[in-house]
Design an enzyme around this catalytic site. Structure first.
Site, PDB file in Angstrom:
ATOM      1  N   SER A  44     -51.731  84.175  63.586  1.00  0.00           N
ATOM      2  CA  SER A  44     -51.976  83.081  64.521  1.00  0.00           C
ATOM      3  C   SER A  44     -52.841  82.015  63.867  1.00  0.00           C
ATOM      4  O   SER A  44     -53.648  82.311  62.971  1.00  0.00           O
ATOM      5  CB  SER A  44     -52.682  83.598  65.781  1.00  0.00           C
ATOM      6  OG  SER A  44     -53.075  82.538  66.626  1.00  0.00           O
ATOM      7  N   TYR A  74     -58.805  88.665  70.284  1.00  0.00           N
ATOM      8  CA  TYR A  74     -57.528  88.174  69.755  1.00  0.00           C
ATOM      9  C   TYR A  74     -57.722  87.466  68.420  1.00  0.00           C
ATOM     10  O   TYR A  74     -57.011  87.734  67.443  1.00  0.00           O
ATOM     11  CB  TYR A  74     -56.896  87.223  70.772  1.00  0.00           C
ATOM     12  CG  TYR A  74     -55.566  86.651  70.335  1.00  0.00           C
ATOM     13  CD1 TYR A  74     -54.398  87.393  70.460  1.00  0.00           C
ATOM     14  CD2 TYR A  74     -55.478  85.368  69.795  1.00  0.00           C
ATOM     15  CE1 TYR A  74     -53.172  86.882  70.068  1.00  0.00           C
ATOM     16  CE2 TYR A  74     -54.255  84.840  69.391  1.00  0.00           C
ATOM     17  CZ  TYR A  74     -53.104  85.600  69.530  1.00  0.00           C
ATOM     18  OH  TYR A  74     -51.896  85.090  69.125  1.00  0.00           O
TER      19      TYR A  74
END
Length: 730
Positions: free
Chosen positions: A598, A611
């Site tokens: 990401s 995350y």
């Protein structure tokens, strides 16, 4: 009407009455091709001679409509049939006679195929078949040329001519083996002239042809001949002891399903690596009772070595299969591998010797010397092809060959086509020209790619993107129904292919949906073993599965949510890679692994610490795995920025939460699509390209990394974030 036991009678008068003459030919062809006891996939020809108006002269002329080159009777449509002026095709006989009189018999055969273009009616572009003379030179208005197992069993018997007379009397004549073409058509024409009562001709080691002036009667006559042959064979078969005595009786026993599939899952990737020497192959496993009766038998080794008899069969199955005399009750998998290795070596030597002994000065170069059919007692048959459809058809054809051998051995003694004749079909220049006319393979043809997380979002989009370029897709998701739904979307669009389904997962087509929880290693292994059984192995793995757990209102992330985030986003990817590596090493074929990280891995943000740090770990996992798995596997990552549209990680409540967090106006009753669009545009406006990032954008990056376009790239993370400058390397 005859009551049929060995074929299906499918003619429907009410349906046929609604059709024009060409449509009736298509109908007859389809119902004949539907029953594989009548003809194999892609095999056989049908024709009708139809009175039509000449578009130039306006006169009524006789037009020969005949199934064109390629195609399959079961699925053929009007456009799959050639249309030729019947009188012009007949007129080619004088052209052939003039050329063959000069000692040009064999070249003249091949040259005549090019002459058919000059006989085309109404500019029909469909290339005509090499079997065209068989249909034209027979006087019957309707002609069926089929390859039924029962008929070929007689045709492949040592005493074929005698048996033909015994079974059919004066209804069927006999012609010895001839390569399909002009010479065979002329021989049949002469037989019909000499024996005017004959209604069919047995073609030595090939099949048969039947004709009639009425199309329904032609169909019924074709079925009658097959029914009579089948009944004769089955009565002799039962008299010799039936299944218990078939192929000399059983030598080995079939394993239980669990043990058999475990052996198959272990051996198929290993075998795939060894038969994919020049180009990768896709496998089909079959082990139903009928096939195992042959593979486990005393006579299997002898009959397998003889090879197949019908040209349609060995064009797929090669001159012979590889039979491995392995004892499933006494020998282990190491012994099986050793015997397979030795068998493959000898098979390649035998094939090269066959090529050298039979080649002509103008023969095409020797093709792949690896077997396309491997027979293993206790386990079954593993067939190989360039895709799943082709490997299933190869399996179908060898099933036909087994049935032919069963029938021939029941009534006489099975014989195969002489090697030179087999070679002249396999390496026929016309067959080579047909291969050369085939469209080029797609970029991901022959590839099997597992997409983990394919049930939704980026994974679903990636699955659809990769299949478009030819890949076989294993749609994997923790939600089995979601995985299967994506696979069904693919097969609904691209079809399941052709050929027999085999058993179990071997029935899959260009896509299959499987369940897997990547936090549990045993489910990963089970999934990869299922892939091996379905396709023979795999080439690439794309892990798109991921999870985002937001902090609570105090900014706290519970310990179990933290652990789950890392279990899925980091440890899960590692375990997938670790289990896949075992299979890649078994295959010995290069592979690609693509993980999803990401843009958040490089950008610190409030409220997403679990995350963001897990994705930072995933970034480094890419680099570590690239080193660990080199040089066999290239490992790279794709780093999206926030993908809202089409993402399973953005349900309505999370979208609303994000809109509130960023003070973006919305109303509680606003449609979800509108809310998603607002949030997506907000994230887009923070990037340099100002365009929302979609799952399709990510799928394109996965395509690049599993293709060979970036063949020297490994250990890298490709960002697909619209130009998020906060994530620039620093």
């Amino acid at each position: 009407m005859t009551k049929y036991q060995y074929v299906d009678y499918l003619w429907d008068d009410s349906h046929a009455a609604k059709l024009d003459p060409v449509e009736r030919l298509v109908y007859r062809s389809n119902i004949l091709g539907t029953d594989q006891r009548i003809t194999n996939t892609g095999g056989g020809n049908t024709s009708s001679k139809i009175h039509q108006k000449d578009p130039l002269s306006g006169e009524t002329v006789d037009v020969l409509w005949v199934k064109g080159s390629g195609g399959d009777l079961r699925t053929s449509k009007r456009e799959n049939f050639s249309s030729l002026y019947q009188d012009k095709v007949m007129g080619l006989q004088s052209v052939y006679a003039a050329r063959s009189d000069k000692g040009l018999k064999s070249p003249a055969e091949d040259e005549m195929v090019g002459m058919y273009k000059h006989t085309t009616f109404n500019l029909n572009p469909r290339p005509t078949s090499i079997d065209t003379p068989l249909h034209s030179f027979i006087t019957g208005r309707h002609v069926d040329h089929m390859h039924p197992n029962a008929i070929i069993a007689i045709a492949a018997s040592e005493n074929c001519e005698k048996l033909t007379a015994e079974i059919f009397g004066s209804d069927m004549a006999y012609v010895p083996w001839m390569r399909p073409g002009f010479e065979l058509g002329l021989a049949m024409q002469q037989i019909e002239r000499d024996q005017p009562d004959v209604r069919a001709i047995m073609m030595g080691q090939h099949g048969f042809i039947a004709w009639h002036d009425d199309d329904k009667a032609c169909y019924e006559q074709t079925l009658d001949m097959i029914e009579k042959a089948s009944a004769f064979i089955e009565s002799r078969y039962e008299a010799k002891g039936g299944h218990a005595a078939a192929f000399g009786g059983a030598k080995y026993e079939t394993m239980g399903d669990k043990e058999r599939l475990a052996i198959a899952a272990e051996i198929m990737p290993w075998l795939r690596g060894r038969v994919s020497g020049s180009r990768r192959m896709i496998g089909t496993l079959q082990s139903d009772d009928k096939l195992m009766r042959f593979v486990n038998s005393n006579d299997a080794a002898r009959l397998a070595e003889l090879g197949t008899s019908c040209p349609d069969h060995f064009l797929r199955t090669k001159i012979k299969p590889l039979y491995v005399d392995w004892n499933p009750q006494k020998e282990d998998i190491a012994a099986l591998e050793a015997k397979l290795e030795a068998g493959l070596t000898q098979y390649r030597l035998d094939y090269a010797a066959y090529y050298e002994a039979c080649k002509h000065d103008n023969s095409p170069a020797m093709r792949d010397a690896n077997p396309t059919v491997v027979l293993i007692p206790g386990v079954g048959m593993i067939a190989w092809g360039k895709n799943k459809s082709e490997s299933r058809v190869t399996a179908e054809f060898y099933n036909c060959a087994v049935e032919v051998m069963r029938g021939a051995e029941a009534i006489d003694r099975y014989i195969s086509l002489p090697q030179q004749e087999a070679f002249d079909i396999e390496y026929w220049l016309l067959e080579e020209a047909k291969l050369q006319r085939m469209p080029p393979e797609k970029e991901l043809d022959r590839q099997v790619i597992c997409v983990v997380g394919a049930g939704s979002g980026i994974g679903k989009e990636t699955a659809h993107r990769l299949v478009r370029d030819g890949a076989h897709i294993v749609c994997v998701d923790r939600n089995a129904e979601a995985a299967q739904a994506t696979a069904k979307e693919i097969t609904d669009k691209y079809g399941l292919g052709i050929g027999v389904a085999g058993t179990g997962l071997s029935g899959c087509g260009p896509a299959v949906g499987l369940a897997c929880d990547i936090t549990k290693r045993d489910t990963i292994r089970t999934m990869l073993d299922e892939v091996a059984i379905c396709y023979g192995g795999f080439d690439s793995v794309c892990v798109t599965a991921g999870i985002f757990v937001a902090a609570d209102t105090t900014g706290h992330i519970p310990d179990d949510a933290w652990a789950l985030t890392y279990a899925i986003n980091v440890t899960g990817s590692y375990m997938v890679a670790d289990e896949a590596a075992k299979s890649w090493r078994r295959q010995g074929l290069s592979g690609k692994l693509v993980l999803t990280t990401s843009a958040n891995a490089a950008v610190a943000k409030k409220g997403s610490v679990a995350y963001d740090t897990s994705k930072a770990a995933a970034n480094h996992l890419v680099r570590e795995l690239a080193i660990e798995l080199a040089p066999l596997v290239r490992v790279n990552g794709v780093a999206p920025a926030t993908v809202v549209q089409g993402s399973a990680m953005f349900p309505r409540d999370r979208v609303i939460g994000s809109l509130a967090k960023y003070d973006i106006p919305y109303t509680d009753d606003e449609p979800t699509e509108s809310l998603v669009t607002k949030l997506a545009q907000f994230y887009a406006d923070r990037t340099l390209t100002r365009s929302p990032i979609t799952p399709a954008d990510q799928a394109e990056a996965y395509f690049l990394l599993v293709s060979d376009r970036l063949s020297k790239t490994t250990g890298q993370v490709i960002t697909v974030d619209g130009g998020l400058h906060e994530a620039f390397l620093r």
